[in-house]
Structure formats: C-alpha cells, structure tokens
Design a protein around this motif. Structure first.
Motif, PDB file in Angstrom:
ATOM      1  N   MET A   1       1.965  15.744   2.567  1.00 40.95           N
ATOM      2  CA  MET A   1       1.855  14.416   1.952  1.00 40.95           C
ATOM      3  C   MET A   1       2.937  13.477   2.469  1.00 40.95           C
ATOM      4  N   ARG A   2       4.150  13.977   2.669  1.00 35.53           N
ATOM      5  CA  ARG A   2       5.225  13.139   3.201  1.00 35.53           C
ATOM      6  C   ARG A   2       4.913  12.674   4.613  1.00 35.53           C
TER       7      ARG A   2
ATOM      8  N   PHE B   1      -0.685   6.378   6.384  1.00 31.79           N
ATOM      9  CA  PHE B   1      -1.633   5.847   5.403  1.00 31.79           C
ATOM     10  C   PHE B   1      -1.206   4.466   4.929  1.00 31.79           C
ATOM     11  N   LEU B   2       0.070   4.289   4.645  1.00 32.43           N
ATOM     12  CA  LEU B   2       0.551   2.979   4.214  1.00 32.43           C
ATOM     13  C   LEU B   2       0.432   1.943   5.326  1.00 32.43           C
ATOM     14  N   CYS B   3       0.615   2.346   6.583  1.00 31.92           N
ATOM     15  CA  CYS B   3       0.452   1.414   7.699  1.00 31.92           C
ATOM     16  C   CYS B   3      -0.997   0.960   7.840  1.00 31.92           C
TER      17      CYS B   3
ATOM     18  N   ALA C   1      -3.255   0.951   5.443  1.00 32.41           N
ATOM     19  CA  ALA C   1      -3.566   0.127   4.273  1.00 32.41           C
ATOM     20  C   ALA C   1      -2.998  -1.283   4.437  1.00 32.41           C
ATOM     21  N   ALA C   2      -1.812  -1.416   4.995  1.00 34.43           N
ATOM     22  CA  ALA C   2      -1.224  -2.732   5.217  1.00 34.43           C
ATOM     23  C   ALA C   2      -2.006  -3.509   6.281  1.00 34.43           C
ATOM     24  N   LEU C   3      -2.479  -2.822   7.315  1.00 33.02           N
ATOM     25  CA  LEU C   3      -3.278  -3.467   8.352  1.00 33.02           C
ATOM     26  C   LEU C   3      -4.587  -4.001   7.775  1.00 33.02           C
ATOM     27  N   ILE C   4      -5.270  -3.175   7.012  1.00 32.03           N
ATOM     28  CA  ILE C   4      -6.534  -3.607   6.410  1.00 32.03           C
ATOM     29  C   ILE C   4      -6.298  -4.760   5.439  1.00 32.03           C
ATOM     30  N   GLY C   5      -5.280  -4.632   4.617  1.00 34.75           N
ATOM     31  CA  GLY C   5      -4.968  -5.709   3.676  1.00 34.75           C
ATOM     32  C   GLY C   5      -4.613  -7.004   4.390  1.00 34.75           C
ATOM     33  N   GLY C   6      -3.867  -6.920   5.467  1.00 34.25           N
ATOM     34  CA  GLY C   6      -3.497  -8.112   6.228  1.00 34.25           C
ATOM     35  C   GLY C   6      -4.688  -8.766   6.899  1.00 34.25           C
ATOM     36  N   VAL C   7      -5.599  -7.952   7.428  1.00 37.08           N
ATOM     37  CA  VAL C   7      -6.799  -8.493   8.067  1.00 37.08           C
ATOM     38  C   VAL C   7      -7.668  -9.214   7.049  1.00 37.08           C
ATOM     39  N   VAL C   8      -7.869  -8.594   5.902  1.00 35.27           N
ATOM     40  CA  VAL C   8      -8.707  -9.206   4.870  1.00 35.27           C
ATOM     41  C   VAL C   8      -8.063 -10.497   4.360  1.00 35.27           C
ATOM     42  N   ILE C   9      -6.785 -10.455   4.069  1.00 33.95           N
ATOM     43  CA  ILE C   9      -6.112 -11.663   3.561  1.00 33.95           C
ATOM     44  C   ILE C   9      -6.130 -12.769   4.615  1.00 33.95           C
ATOM     45  N   GLY C  10      -5.840 -12.420   5.854  1.00 33.48           N
ATOM     46  CA  GLY C  10      -5.809 -13.435   6.907  1.00 33.48           C
ATOM     47  C   GLY C  10      -7.165 -14.017   7.227  1.00 33.48           C
TER      48      GLY C  10
END
Length: 107
Positions: free
Chosen positions: A59-60, A66-68, A70-79
């Motif tokens: 998990m570590r 996983f966080l990277c 998720a941040a990429l997907i979130g940034g694409v959607v927001i942008g």
C-alpha cells in the motif's frame, strides 16, 4: 527571633532584595536526590507479523502513483470542464487529445 539560617542543605545565600544572590557569582542549588522510578522500563515493541507487513508495504508503494494519477485526472477535469467551459464527456474522447497534441507539437 533569629533570622533563618543560610546553612540549610541546598540553600544559597539570599540578599535583602528577594531573588538576587548576595554575591556576584550565583550558586545553583543542587536538586534533592531522586529515588529510582517505580515504573518498569518500557519493553521494546513487538514486530508486526509478516502477513501485516507485506500488505502495508504494498500500500505504501502504490499510494504515491495512485495519488499522482488521481491528481492528473482531477486536474484534467477541472481544467477542461470548469475552466474551459466544455462538456465533461469530451475529456475522455481520444480525438480531443489528438487535437491537443497536434496543436502543441505542430510545425
């Protein structure tokens, strides 16, 4: 009445002004002898079993990628959706990203 004696164990001479030593060199009072602690010393922590350590390590290792993602997907959607004012379904269309690639790397 006699003034209190300065010869008490651990006491330092006190001047008429309270809190100041009567000599230029202030002497420190030695703390009273402490008795050994009644608490037993803390025992070392028991190591976790192998069946717990392996999933925790996995998990570590997977948490950062996983966080990277998720941040990429979130940034694409927001942008694209909120800042660009486009439809959210177009974010996942491959033609959108081909067009973007052609715009960026065109001669």
């Amino acid at each position: 009445m006699n003034p209190p004696s300065n010869k008490q164990q651990g006491a330092r001479p006190v001047s008429p002004v309270e809190g100041q030593a009567s000599t230029p060199q202030q002497t420190k009072a030695t703390p009273p002898a402490t008795e050994p602690s009644a608490k037993p010393s803390a025992s070392p922590r028991k190591p976790m079993p192998l069946w717990v350590r392996i999933p925790l390590r996995i998990m570590r290792i997977l948490l950062v990628p996983f966080l990277c993602v998720a941040a990429l997907i979130g940034g694409v959607v927001i942008g694209y959706v909120y800042m660009g004012g486009r439809d959210s379904a177009d974010v996942w269309d491959i033609e959108t990203w081909k067009h973007l690639f052609e715009l960026v790397f065109a001669n």
